[in-house]
Motif scaffolding. Structure first.
Motif, PDB file in Angstrom:
ATOM      1  N   THR A  17       0.834  -1.198   0.000  1.00 18.35           N
ATOM      2  CA  THR A  17       0.000   0.000   0.000  1.00 18.35           C
ATOM      3  C   THR A  17       0.871   1.252   0.000  1.00 18.35           C
ATOM      4  N   THR A  18       0.522   2.199  -0.851  1.00 20.53           N
ATOM      5  CA  THR A  18       1.257   3.460  -0.943  1.00 20.53           C
ATOM      6  C   THR A  18       0.637   4.497  -0.015  1.00 20.53           C
ATOM      7  N   GLN A  73      -5.409   0.974  -3.169  1.00 26.16           N
ATOM      8  CA  GLN A  73      -3.973   0.896  -3.411  1.00 26.16           C
ATOM      9  C   GLN A  73      -3.201   2.041  -2.758  1.00 26.16           C
ATOM     10  N   THR A  74      -3.887   3.159  -2.518  1.00 23.28           N
ATOM     11  CA  THR A  74      -3.222   4.358  -1.997  1.00 23.28           C
ATOM     12  C   THR A  74      -4.014   4.943  -0.837  1.00 23.28           C
TER      13      THR A  74
END
Length: 288
Positions: free
Chosen positions: A103-104, A141-142
């Protein structure tokens, strides 16, 4: 001429007898059998879920990841981690490590994202999805963090949190996240609320077994709540804050907040609703 034709036929026979053809045949056969087995097992698991309200299994890992000592110390202070068995604790740690790796995290307005911040969010995300086999949500994802409220371009409002499915991004105020995390008895938690939106969206868009379980149980819950008597009881009890009645998406987000924050209160007032949420998330750790 005849000799030339014989040579061509012999050459074709040699090419046909090369090892490539049998190997290709075995590969195709194995592939077809594997696909058939997958769909048979998938069907059987769907039937199993229908009767037992949970998947065949939740945890299966080939290699368990571990956290560095600093992050492990934070993990050991986590409420849910503490009530798990030793084996489940290893699974929880593995999932946190994997979440952090994949995960960003993006900082905004001067907020410095520390290891502590990343761990608090990762542990909550793993807690929310610990009953799910596919815990790495496809549509997340972010994670973008602001120190305080932020202006939402999507809604044109000042917000503390929002989920943007098109960007696969969850945006939150860290100060509000930490404030809601510190009070564990009011049934309000920004992180739980926004992550529930992610899980709900993921369940609508995907067809894995936990998505099906979440979505199908949610439809059952909707049918249960269609009773005017039940709705009146919920409103009068004040177990859910008024914002829950904005729409069905906010209702389930607020409901999961209460389930995670004050499970005993929800179970005492509405045991049927408590059971629905437990099944939706396959989260059975409060009753152990």
């Amino acid at each position: 001429m005849t000799l030339f034709l014989v040579q061509i036929i012999d050459q074709q026979k040699e090419e046909t007898n090369t090892p490539i053809a049998p190997i290709l045949g075995v590969f195709v056969t194995v592939l077809i059998v594997s696909i058939c087995i997958y769909y048979v097992l998938r069907y059987l698991e769907t039937v199993y879920v229908k009767y037992y309200k949970q998947p065949f299994y939740t945890h299966l890992y080939f290699k368990i990841k571990k956290l560095p000592s600093k992050e492990k110390a934070l993990l050991e202070a986590h409420d849910i981690y503490q009530i798990l068995s030793d084996r489940k604790q290893r699974y929880f740690e593995h999932r946190v490590a994997n979440f952090l790796e994949k995960t960003t995290f993006v900082e905004r307005d001067g907020l410095a994202i520390t290891s502590y911040i990343r761990m608090q969010i990762a542990m909550l995300a793993v807690q929310m999805t610990f009953g799910m086999r596919n815990y790495m949500l496809e549509h997340l994802q972010t994670i973008i963090l602001y120190p305080d409220s932020f202006y939402s371009v999507l809604n044109r409002t000042e917000n503390y949190g929002e989920f943007n499915p098109h960007s696969k991004a969850l945006v939150m105020s860290w100060n509000q996240f930490e404030k809601s995390r510190s009070d564990k008895h009011n049934g309000i938690h920004l992180g739980i609320h926004e992550l529930t939106h992610v899980i709900h969206y993921n369940a609508i868009r995907n067809s894995d077994i936990n998505s099906e379980l979440f979505y199908d149980t949610f439809l059952e819950l909707e049918a249960y709540l269609s009773s005017e008597k039940i709705r009146t009881m919920i409103v009068k009890s004040q177990v859910l804050r008024p914002y829950a009645f904005t729409n069905k998406f906010e209702f389930i987000a607020v409901l999961v907040e209460v389930f995670m924050e004050t499970p005993n209160r929800l179970k005492e007032h509405f045991p049927e609703i408590y059971a629905y949420v437990m099944r939706m998330l396959n989260f059975r750790y409060f009753d152990k």
